[in-house]
Structure formats: C-alpha cells, structure tokens
Design an enzyme around this catalytic site. Sequence first.
Site, PDB file in Angstrom:
ATOM      1  N   PHE A 141       0.800  -1.222   0.000  1.00  9.93           N
ATOM      2  CA  PHE A 141       0.000   0.000   0.000  1.00  9.93           C
ATOM      3  C   PHE A 141       0.835   1.275   0.000  1.00  9.93           C
ATOM      4  CE2 PHE A 141      -0.155  -2.136   4.172  1.00  9.93           C
ATOM      5  CZ  PHE A 141       0.649  -1.273   4.918  1.00  9.93           C
ATOM      6  N   CYS A 145       1.168   2.986  -3.531  1.00 12.01           N
ATOM      7  CA  CYS A 145       0.006   3.576  -4.196  1.00 12.01           C
ATOM      8  C   CYS A 145      -0.759   4.573  -3.325  1.00 12.01           C
ATOM      9  CB  CYS A 145      -0.930   2.480  -4.698  1.00 12.01           C
ATOM     10  SG  CYS A 145      -1.521   1.353  -3.424  1.00 12.01           S
ATOM     11  N   HIS A 146      -0.448   4.655  -2.047  1.00 13.32           N
ATOM     12  CA  HIS A 146      -1.207   5.526  -1.129  1.00 13.32           C
ATOM     13  C   HIS A 146      -0.248   6.314  -0.266  1.00 13.32           C
ATOM     14  CE1 HIS A 146      -4.001   6.471   2.280  1.00 13.32           C
ATOM     15  NE2 HIS A 146      -4.892   6.492   1.311  1.00 13.32           N
ATOM     16  N   PHE A 147       0.287   7.308  -0.638  1.00 18.19           N
ATOM     17  CA  PHE A 147       0.197   8.117  -1.847  1.00 18.19           C
ATOM     18  C   PHE A 147       1.600   8.217  -2.434  1.00 18.19           C
ATOM     19  CE2 PHE A 147      -3.208   9.587   0.923  1.00 18.19           C
ATOM     20  CZ  PHE A 147      -4.303   9.596   0.086  1.00 18.19           C
ATOM     21  N   ILE A 161       1.507   6.480   3.059  1.00 20.99           N
ATOM     22  CA  ILE A 161       0.761   6.311   4.306  1.00 20.99           C
ATOM     23  C   ILE A 161      -0.097   5.049   4.173  1.00 20.99           C
ATOM     24  CG2 ILE A 161      -0.973   7.300   5.853  1.00 20.99           C
ATOM     25  CD1 ILE A 161      -0.238  10.057   4.640  1.00 20.99           C
TER      26      ILE A 161
END
Length: 169
Positions: free
Chosen positions: A67, A70-72, A77
């Site tokens: 994650f 892709c976040h962010f 985060i």
Amino acid sequence: MSQYPNSFAKEDLLKCARGELFGPGNAQLPEPPMLMMDRITDISGDGGEHGKGHVVAEFDITPDLWFFDCHFPGNPIMPGCLGLDGLWQLTGFNLGWRGWQGRGYALGVGEVKLTGMVRPDRRMLTYYVDFTKAIQTRRLTMGVANGRVEADGETIYQVTDMKVALSEN
C-alpha cells in the site's frame, strides 16, 4: 475454553485463510496482502476489560508493503481503513476460535478515531480487540468489540462497537 491455542504464528494465520484452521465454511482470514497481521500473541473468550474475550495481534511494518507505493506516491501512508479491517479480521477470528460456526462478515462500527499515521519508518502495529458482547443463539452469532491500534507503542486508531457476525450462508 477453546480447543485452539492462545497464540498463533503466521503459518497458522495462513491456514485460517485457506479454511484449514476452523474448517470449511467457518471463520476465515483473508490471504496476503489483505491479511493485516503477522501473529496473534494472545486470545481469550473471557479476558479483556469486560471479561467477554479479547485478542492481541501484531503486524510488522516494512517499507516495501504494497500500500505504500500507491497511497500516496511521494507521501506513503497506510490507509486507515486497513487498520480497521485488521480489527474486524481479529474480531471474526475470535468467534471462530471459540468454536462458533459460520462465515464471518463485518456488520459495522460505532465510532472511528484516527489520531496518527503509519508511514514506512514505523516498525510494528499492535492490535487490541476487547469484546463487550459475544452472542450465540439459534438465530444469531455475533461479537461486539472495541479496539485500538498502536504503532510502535503510540495509539493511532481507536474504534467502538465493531460488529462481526457469523452466518451459515
């Protein structure tokens, strides 16, 4: 109280994800990457603040977790919803650990407070689930619990009134 141990290693959690721990059609964890813990360090059906059961689990944080890319991008985060999902996963796991039958599903949550973030420099999340109710009748099998998530000892998420049920369907 339970026929199962009070702690579980990663391989045990993967057995649960494959439907091998509690048996076909019963409580099951998701497989990685959605499995949000690496081990359960303590579980009961009569412990916790309310004497209705509890779970304590840990999740190792590494900078290469899926994650973070892709976040962010440029500001990695862990999504807060994944921490909530981890708490729901553990609530359902406890119901299966009790020997209660059926597939688990989340019903809702009362209140969610996010007061911190999980960035790639964190080392470990610790989940705490404390049951306020554990109900098994002819028509309903459900757990209601409060939970919190700590990142390296700092409380970052708190939830009240998580509800998870088991259903034969």
